[in-house]
Write an enzyme that holds these catalytic residues in place. Structure first.
Site, PDB file in Angstrom:
ATOM      1  N   ASP A   1      -2.935   6.515  -3.185  1.00 49.20           N
ATOM      2  CA  ASP A   1      -1.477   5.765  -2.292  1.00 49.20           C
ATOM      3  C   ASP A   1      -1.488   4.396  -3.392  1.00 49.20           C
ATOM      4  O   ASP A   1      -1.535   4.057  -5.024  1.00 49.20           O
ATOM      5  CB  ASP A   1      -1.723   4.813  -1.371  1.00 49.20           C
ATOM      6  CG  ASP A   1      -2.593   4.229  -1.457  1.00 49.20           C
ATOM      7  OD1 ASP A   1      -3.452   4.249  -2.326  1.00 49.20           O
ATOM      8  OD2 ASP A   1      -3.030   3.518  -0.218  1.00 49.20           O
TER       9      ASP A   1
ATOM     10  N   ASP B   1      -5.833   2.352  -2.897  1.00 50.75           N
ATOM     11  CA  ASP B   1      -7.367   1.525  -2.356  1.00 50.75           C
ATOM     12  C   ASP B   1      -7.727   2.989  -1.504  1.00 50.75           C
ATOM     13  O   ASP B   1      -8.532   2.624  -0.945  1.00 50.75           O
ATOM     14  CB  ASP B   1      -7.160   0.401  -1.601  1.00 50.75           C
ATOM     15  CG  ASP B   1      -5.900   0.449   0.062  1.00 50.75           C
ATOM     16  OD1 ASP B   1      -5.495   1.499  -0.173  1.00 50.75           O
ATOM     17  OD2 ASP B   1      -5.952  -0.015   0.084  1.00 50.75           O
TER      18      ASP B   1
ATOM     19  N   SER C   1       1.208  -1.681  -0.373  1.00 58.65           N
ATOM     20  CA  SER C   1      -0.068   0.342   0.194  1.00 58.65           C
ATOM     21  C   SER C   1       0.710   1.129   0.042  1.00 58.65           C
ATOM     22  O   SER C   1       1.712   1.749  -0.898  1.00 58.65           O
ATOM     23  CB  SER C   1      -1.010   0.042   1.117  1.00 58.65           C
ATOM     24  OG  SER C   1      -1.855   0.956   1.169  1.00 58.65           O
TER      25      SER C   1
ATOM     26  N   ASP D   1      -1.571   1.144  -3.220  1.00 60.34           N
ATOM     27  CA  ASP D   1      -1.888   0.331  -4.581  1.00 60.34           C
ATOM     28  C   ASP D   1      -3.725   1.080  -4.840  1.00 60.34           C
ATOM     29  O   ASP D   1      -4.430   0.158  -4.932  1.00 60.34           O
ATOM     30  CB  ASP D   1      -2.200  -0.740  -3.784  1.00 60.34           C
ATOM     31  CG  ASP D   1      -2.854  -0.081  -2.486  1.00 60.34           C
ATOM     32  OD1 ASP D   1      -3.180   0.611  -2.054  1.00 60.34           O
ATOM     33  OD2 ASP D   1      -3.216  -1.735  -1.002  1.00 60.34           O
TER      34      ASP D   1
END
Length: 445
Positions: free
Chosen positions: A240, A244, A100, A242
């Site tokens: 960010d 999410d 992440s 990833d």
């Protein structure tokens, strides 16, 4: 790795803590628990742009295939896209290789069940137990029983088309900057926004394997704030690594955090009669101003521990459909089973279009009380949190605040950090509180 699964899967320094050997074992154990020995079972694997992603992907795929399960590789893809593709491809499970917003040295492995939801603690414990016994009880078929690896060529198209279908308005007339964090959003996010008619100015969208989250993205929005002003854009969006989560920047370069995004969307949903249960689920990190703004709109607020998995658990328990975190990890349960930065951005942009209001006016629906957060790096989070010295110090500081604010000290679920947060009306007082508690934590160490 002690306590293998954290709040967001297995994380660690790639090739030192999260090794290819561990990824192989996690693949075998995950395949056994989630796909069993059913013929034709398949598991989706996707990753972010970290250089270690290729290494872990190969090991993970080998482990899954060695248990007799096929692998569907979707390549670099946002975490929420993999949750969607797991459902869309009718796979037995999905796996994301990503840490992440963490720095490039870290990486992580996170499983989704067949419905695209993160695994419950009990299932993760079953996987961990198999890994700890070296997967001795996991079948190892031979010959034609070994799993195969397939590349899903249209994975990005499937997610792009689905994301676009979640809004009923186009984005024509909107001009904005998108910070892709040199991560998983670098390709699909601009594509989605442009497909809906927006004029998109992407930045940090050239991943090279080592620049993910480096001075950019939702944890470093400073360059985005400047870029919005320089471009004269309507707003900015920061994903960010990833994708999410998402944060926003208004036309004047001011940061709009997850709390302000939630108040913007919740009020609009409530007015349209589309806010299920008239309820929003937030975490203890949300600003007190969000609570007050939502209640003034007649919206119920439910508070959980920090972590989107706890927000999700409460959404499923109560029947509410909307909630999230100040960090921009926001769940629209009608559209995805986990936080989805791109879909959250689309919902926010559609509110701007439908209401005709600029982001600054939407965000101003809540007054954000001063809040100060400091992360203290520690070697042993549990030792710090169990310290009676720290507990006494927190009580003493709370006594000084006299009920006019709050203090929250908690361990990070994904990093060797203890987070110290104070909220109140006087920033000087908050600086003193956070400074004293941080010093005590370092002394305990």
């Amino acid at each position: 790795m002690a306590g293998m699964f954290g709040t967001d899967g297995v994380r660690g320094v790639a090739n030192r803590e999260l090794t290819p050997e561990l990824a192989f074992q996690l693949g075998r154990a995950g395949a056994c628990i989630l796909a069993g020995n059913g013929a034709g079972s398949r598991i989706v694997i996707g990753k972010d742009t970290r250089v270690s992603g290729d290494m872990l992907e190969a090991a993970l795929a080998a482990g899954i295939c060695s248990a007799g399960i096929d692998v569907l590789k979707v390549g670099v893809m946002p975490t929420p896209a993999i949750a969607f593709l797991t459902r869309d491809l009718q796979a037995a499970a999905g796996v994301v290789i990503s840490a992440s917003h963490n720095p490039v040295e870290d990486n992580g492995i996170k499983f989704f069940g067949p419905s695209g939801y993160k695994l419950p603690d009990e299932t993760e414990a079953d996987i961990e137990a198999l890994v700890l016994e070296d997967c001795a009880s996991v079948p190892s078929p031979v010959g034609g029983g070994v799993g195969r690896v397939y590349q899903v060529a249209d994975a990005a198209d499937r997610y792009v088309n689905y994301a676009c279908s979640t809004v009923s308005t186009d984005l024509k007339g909107l001009r904005f900057v998108v910070d892709c964090a040199n991560g998983a959003a670098s390709y699909v996010a601009p594509l989605i926004y442009r497909k809906l008619g927006a004029e998109v100015l992407p930045i940090f969208n050239y991943p090279d394997g080592v620049n993910i989250n480096k001075g950019c993205g939702s944890t470093h929005p400073e360059d985005l704030m400047e870029a919005v002003i320089e471009a004269g854009a309507d707003l900015g969006l920061a994903h960010d690594g990833d994708s999410d989560r998402v944060l926003a920047v208004d036309a004047d370069g001011r940061l709009v955090d997850g709390d302000q995004i939630m108040v913007s969307c919740a009020g609009h949903l409530k007015a349209k009669g589309r806010l299920e249960k008239d309820t929003v689920v937030v975490t203890v990190m949300s600003n007190l101003g969000l609570h007050l703004a939502l209640r003034n709109c007649g919206i119920n607020v439910i508070e959980t521990k920090v972590g989107d998995r706890y927000v999700l658990e409460e959404l499923l328990r109560t029947g509410a459909r909307f909630g999230g975190e100040q960090s921009g990890h926001i769940i629209f349960l009608d559209y995805n089973t986990t936080g989805d930065g791109i879909i959250t951005a689309l919902q926010l942009l559609s509110v701007m279009k439908e209401s005709g209001k600029p982001l600054s006016k939407l965000a101003a629906q809540m007054e954000r009380l001063p809040q100060l957060l400091v992360n203290v790096r520690v070697a042993d989070k549990n030792a710090v949190m169990d310290s009676p010295v720290l507990s006494a110090a927190i009580k003493e500081e709370e006594k000084k605040m006299g009920g006019a604010g709050r203090i929250l000290v908690r361990p990070s679920g994904t990093e060797p950090l203890v987070r110290v947060m104070a909220e109140g009306k006087d920033m000087l007082q908050l600086e003193g509180i956070v400074g004293r508690l941080s010093n005590i934590i370092q002394e305990i160490e």
